[in-house]
Design a protein around this motif. Structure first.
Motif, PDB file in Angstrom:
ATOM      1  N   VAL A 104       0.864  -1.180   0.000  1.00 24.78           N
ATOM      2  CA  VAL A 104       0.000   0.000   0.000  1.00 24.78           C
ATOM      3  C   VAL A 104       0.901   1.231   0.000  1.00 24.78           C
ATOM      4  O   VAL A 104       1.755   1.389   0.883  1.00 24.78           O
ATOM      5  CB  VAL A 104      -0.905  -0.010   1.240  1.00 24.78           C
ATOM      6  N   SER A 105       0.721   2.118  -0.975  1.00 23.21           N
ATOM      7  CA  SER A 105       1.581   3.301  -1.070  1.00 23.21           C
ATOM      8  C   SER A 105       1.059   4.411  -0.173  1.00 23.21           C
ATOM      9  O   SER A 105      -0.134   4.713  -0.145  1.00 23.21           O
ATOM     10  CB  SER A 105       1.654   3.799  -2.514  1.00 23.21           C
ATOM     11  N   VAL A 106       1.989   5.030   0.572  1.00 24.83           N
ATOM     12  CA  VAL A 106       1.637   6.062   1.553  1.00 24.83           C
ATOM     13  C   VAL A 106       2.442   7.318   1.267  1.00 24.83           C
ATOM     14  O   VAL A 106       3.679   7.301   1.316  1.00 24.83           O
ATOM     15  CB  VAL A 106       1.914   5.590   2.993  1.00 24.83           C
ATOM     16  N   ALA A 107       1.755   8.413   0.964  1.00 30.42           N
ATOM     17  CA  ALA A 107       2.396   9.719   0.826  1.00 30.42           C
ATOM     18  C   ALA A 107       2.238  10.481   2.124  1.00 30.42           C
ATOM     19  O   ALA A 107       1.223  10.335   2.819  1.00 30.42           O
ATOM     20  CB  ALA A 107       1.773  10.507  -0.324  1.00 30.42           C
ATOM     21  N   ILE A 108       3.230  11.317   2.448  1.00 32.19           N
ATOM     22  CA  ILE A 108       3.187  12.093   3.693  1.00 32.19           C
ATOM     23  C   ILE A 108       3.389  13.570   3.366  1.00 32.19           C
ATOM     24  O   ILE A 108       4.437  13.956   2.837  1.00 32.19           O
ATOM     25  CB  ILE A 108       4.268  11.637   4.684  1.00 32.19           C
ATOM     26  N   ALA A 109       2.392  14.372   3.668  1.00 26.55           N
ATOM     27  CA  ALA A 109       2.514  15.824   3.540  1.00 26.55           C
ATOM     28  C   ALA A 109       2.993  16.384   4.867  1.00 26.55           C
ATOM     29  O   ALA A 109       2.451  16.055   5.918  1.00 26.55           O
ATOM     30  CB  ALA A 109       1.171  16.436   3.161  1.00 26.55           C
ATOM     31  N   GLY A 110       4.018  17.234   4.819  1.00 26.10           N
ATOM     32  CA  GLY A 110       4.614  17.739   6.060  1.00 26.10           C
ATOM     33  C   GLY A 110       5.620  16.770   6.623  1.00 26.10           C
ATOM     34  O   GLY A 110       5.781  16.657   7.848  1.00 26.10           O
TER      35      GLY A 110
END
Length: 356
Positions: free
Chosen positions: A3-9
Motif C-alpha cells: 500500500v503506497s503512503v504519501a506524507i505531507a509535512g
C-alpha cells in the motif's frame, strides 16, 4: 502489492515519525514526501534518523500540492492546524478514492463553534476519530469505534494530550463510577509536542533545567476534544481543568488526572473497571503499586495506566504515560489505518520501548 503512503509535512516531527513507522511496516510502502518551506531539500538533512534506509538516502522533499500527493493509496497530512482542510478538499476533488489520515487538528472536532472558539478559523469538517480504544456510552469494549474506522476513508488522529487523558479516565466514566463535574488534569509534556518550528522559548538554553506551563486557564486547544471524548463515553456536560507543562525531555507525556468518585465506590470497583484494557494490545493497566513512567513508552505504541483511590479526598487519581509522537500521533495514525485497510491492527507497530 504494498500500500503506497504519501506524507505531507514530512519534514516535521510527526511526519518523520509516520515515515519511520511506514518504513518498518510489512504492508506499506513509502511514497511522496512533501514539505512547504523545506521543499527541494534532502530528506536526510531534516530526518537524519531515517538517512540509512535505502528508501530515504537520495530523496528530496517535494512541494505540498494535491498533484504530488494524488495517486497514492493513502495520504497522511502532518500539517499545522488550519492547513489540512484545504489540501484535503483538493484531494477530494482530484483523488477521492484514497484514504486520507490527518494527524493535525483540522478534522477532530464535531462542533464547528468549538473549532472557531479555539482555533479562530472556519471548520473544515469532521472525520472518523482515530482512537480505536475509545469507549462509547454503555459499552465495555471499543467495538463500535473500531467498526467505524474499518468502514472509513477519512481519519482524524487525536491530539497527543487528549489521548493520554482520555485513555486514563474513560473506564471510570463508562462504568459510571466517577463524577465529571470536577475533572482536573495536569500533564508533563516533552518538547517535541510543541512542534519543530524554531521559536525562542523552545531553544535548549531556555528549556533545559526549567519547567514551563502553557495553555493555562482553559485556553489549550485540546480541551474541547477531551470533553468531546468524555461525551462519547457517556459524560456529557463534563467540566475540565487542564494544565500542560513542558518538561526538558524530547518525547513523552505523563498525565495525572483526578475526578470525584461516587458514594460508596471502592478501589476494587475502580480497578475492575480499568480491567477493560486487559483485552487491548496497546493500552495496559499496570499491577497495583507500579506507576507509569514516560520513558517506558519511548518509541512504542503503548500507553501505560495506573490508578489509586484517594479516600480522604474522595477522588480517583489516574496516571497515564505514552510517547507523544508514537501512541500520541504517528502510531495512532497507523493503528487506525490498519483497521481502515483491513490489516491486523497491530501490524508494523512496536510494542516495546527503548531503555534507558
Amino acid at each position: 502489492m504494498p500500500v503506497s503512503v504519501a506524507i505531507a509535512g514530512a519534514s516535521g516531527y510527526a511526519g518523520g515519525e509516520v515515515a519511520r513507522l511506514v518504513l518498518g511496516h510489512p504492508d506499506l510502502e513509502l511514497g511522496a514526501l512533501t514539505a512547504h518551506s523545506n521543499a527541494g531539500e534532502p530528506v536526510a538533512a531534516h530526518q537524519p534518523h531515517l538517512a540509512a534506509h535505502p528508501a530515504i538516502a537520495d530523496r528530496t522533499f517535494a512541494p505540498t500540492t494535491a498533484a504530488e500527493l494524488a495517486g497514492h493509496d493513502v495520504v497522511v497530512l502532518a500539517l499545522p492546524h488550519g492547513a489540512s482542510g484545504a489540501v484535503a478538499a483538493e484531494l477530494e476533488a482530484t483523488d477521492p478514492g484514497c484514504i486520507v489520515v490527518d494527524v493535525g487538528a483540522d478534522h477532530r472536532l464535531a462542533d464547528p463553534q468549538a473549532w472557531r472558539d479555539y482555533y479562530g478559523s472556519e471548520h473544515a469538517g469532521t472525520w472518523t476519530y482515530g482512537m480505536p480504544e475509545l469507549l462509547h456510552a454503555g459499552e465495555t469494549t471499543a467495538q463500535r469505534q473500531r467498526a467505524e474506522l474499518a468502514a472509513t476513508r477519512r481519519i482524524a488522529v487525536p491530539g497527543c494530550n487528549v489521548t493520554a487523558v482520555t485513555l486514563g479516565l474513560q473506564p471510570g466514566i463508562a462504568a459510571g463510577l466517577i463524577e465529571v463535574d470536577d475533572v482536573v488534569a495536569v500533564l508533563a509534556v516533552g518538547y517535541s509536542g510543541a512542534g519543530k518550528a524554531p521559536k525562542a522559548n523552545l531553544l535548549a538554553s531556555e528549556a533545559l533545567g526549567s519547567l514551563v506551563p502553557y495553555g493555562v486557564g482553559g485556553t489549550h486547544r485540546h480541551v474541547p476534544e477531551i470533553l468531546q471524548n468524555f461525551a462519547v463515553t457517556g459524560a456529557a456536560g463534563a467540566r475540565l481543568s487542564f494544565t500542560p507543562v513542558l518538561v526538558p525531555t524530547s518525547r513523552g507525556i505523563l498525565a495525572t488526572t483526578t475526578a470525584r468518585v461516587r458514594e460508596g465506590v471502592t478501589e476494587a470497583d475502580l480497578r475492575a473497571a480499568w480491567d477493560v484494557y486487559d483485552a487491548e494490545p496497546f493500552v495496559h493497566t499496570l499491577p497495583a503499586g507500579r506507576w507509569p513512567t514516560s520513558g517506558a513508552t519511548t518509541g512504542a505504541n503503548t500507553a501505560l495506566v495506573q490508578l489509586a483511590l484517594d479516600a480522604r479526598a474522595g477522588r480517583v487519581v489516574v496516571t497515564s504515560a505514552l510517547d507523544n509522537l508514537v501512541k500520541g500521533t504517528a502510531g495512532a495514525a497507523l493503528q487506525s489505518l490498519n483497521l481502515a485497510l483491513g490489516l491486523p491492527e497491530t501490524a508494523g507497530l512496536p510494542l516495546t520501548g527503548v531503555s534507558p
